[in-house]
Design an enzyme around this catalytic site. Structure first.
Site, PDB file in Angstrom:
ATOM      1  N   THR A  44       0.838  -1.207   0.000  1.00  0.00           N
ATOM      2  CA  THR A  44       0.000   0.000   0.000  1.00  0.00           C
ATOM      3  C   THR A  44       0.873   1.257   0.000  1.00  0.00           C
ATOM      4  OG1 THR A  44      -1.683  -1.188   1.255  1.00  0.00           O
ATOM      5  CG2 THR A  44      -1.812   1.207   1.283  1.00  0.00           C
ATOM      6  N   HIS A  47       2.139   1.933  -3.427  1.00  0.00           N
ATOM      7  CA  HIS A  47       1.132   2.630  -4.254  1.00  0.00           C
ATOM      8  C   HIS A  47       1.155   4.132  -3.955  1.00  0.00           C
ATOM      9  CE1 HIS A  47      -0.857  -0.776  -6.129  1.00  0.00           C
ATOM     10  NE2 HIS A  47      -0.827  -1.416  -4.961  1.00  0.00           N
TER      11      HIS A  47
END
Ligand code: ZN
Length: 345
Positions: A44, A47
């Site tokens: 995450t 990203h």
């Protein structure tokens, strides 16, 4: 206490994170303040670093990122009971609401109003983190800060692996990233017979073979049917754990599952993804979507297993000091690492 701290924040709408100075967060009556010792870098966070379409849509500019952490409680809100200053802890990064039907039924991980630290709210890549006391998970002495910092992703692995009974079962895991590798170790720990993990990235498969007693299979080079033959499996895998988000991997899993097989799905396919539903119906397959960790049952189970011999330390392949955080993110982005841990001391 100081009122200024270092933090890794998304200060510009472009690739990267920046070391910033922020005020130490003030806490409310039901919160604690945690001095961060170690943090894990998650997919995450990559990203968010890359500032892809999802990140640009989801993460507010200026946010302190990060949600995998271990540290020490340094301040208690006035209503907080049962925790002490100096206590070592990790914590659940999903901040839940208390109004929904699911939440009121005690199924906290299914609350639709959930907000994530380091994604929607100020995160753990900082010297200090404010967290509701409810979210704190104290660490026993047997679990050091480094393992404490990866309990969040281990929790994803444990939640997925414990979705179905694995005792004596043959298990197929597609995707040998850190969570897939940890799920494989958990499957062995709880008594699966054969655990096969697939990927097309040989570095990750090599790591899987080192960390857990599993059979790594590079599906770019070898057919799963051959592997089943070698293991004297007659009808296919009993349980699948999809960890890759890859359409071909899910397809292969369904193909190689027994009649009545079960799939726990943690991998996130990019966009809409074609599925051969008739085969799922005719094979009477059950598919369960897995989100986060069960609060706090998964935490209880994983800490108990770690205290009782579950060894996943090998999944941590790189350790960096905060000053070298860029190297940590680069090695994560290369796809050649396991978990990367940043040291905040
Ligand atoms: Zn994570």
């Amino acid at each position: 206490m100081r009122n200024d701290m270092k933090a890794l924040a998304k200060t510009k709408p472009e690739t990267g994170l920046w070391l910033d100075h922020r005020p130490v967060p003030g806490i409310g009556p039901d919160d604690v303040l945690i001095r961060i010792r170690k943090t894990g870098i998650c997919g995450t966070d990559i990203h968010i670093w890359n500032w892809d379409e999802w990140a640009a849509r989801t993460v507010p500019l200026g946010l302190v990122t990060g949600h995998e952490f271990a540290g020490e409680i340094v301040e208690l809100g006035r209503n907080v009971e049962g925790l002490t200053i100096g206590q070592r802890c990790s914590g659940e990064g999903h901040l839940i609401g208390k109004q929904s039907r699911q939440s009121r039924a005690g199924r906290f991980h299914l609350d639709p109003a959930t907000r994530g630290i380091g994604v929607n709210e100020q995160g753990a890549f900082a010297e200090y983190l404010r967290l509701p006391a409810f979210n704190v998970v104290p660490l026993p002495d047997e679990i050091d800060d480094e393992i404490g910092a990866i309990l969040d992703p281990l929790g994803n692995a444990v939640h997925t692996a414990l979705s179905f009974d694995l005792v004596g079962e043959d298990v197929l895991i597609t995707g040998a990233g850190p969570i897939g590798v940890m799920a494989a170790a958990v499957a062995r720990h709880v008594g699966a017979r054969h655990v096969v993990i697939t990927d097309v990235n040989q570095d990750r498969l090599d790591l899987a073979g080192k960390v857990a007693d599993v059979m790594p299979v590079n599906v770019a080079r070898q057919e799963l049917k051959e592997v089943e033959g070698a293991l004297k499996m007659k009808e296919g895998f009993d349980v699948g754990m999809e960890m890759s988000g890859n359409q071909a991997a899910l397809d292969q899993m369904i193909e190689n599952l027994v009649m009545g097989g079960r799939i726990a799905m943690l991998g996130i396919p990019p966009g809409k993804s074609p599925v051969d539903w008739s085969r799922i119906v005719f094979k009477a397959i059950t598919i369960k979507g897995v989100y986060g960790r069960e609060i706090f049952e998964t935490w209880y189970k994983m800490i108990a297993m770690l205290e009782n011999g579950l060894d996943i330390r090998g999944v941590i392949t790189h350790r960096f000091k905060l000053a070298d955080f860029r190297d940590g993110f680069e090695v994560m982005r290369s796809g050649k690492s396991g978990k990367v841990v940043l040291d905040w001391d």
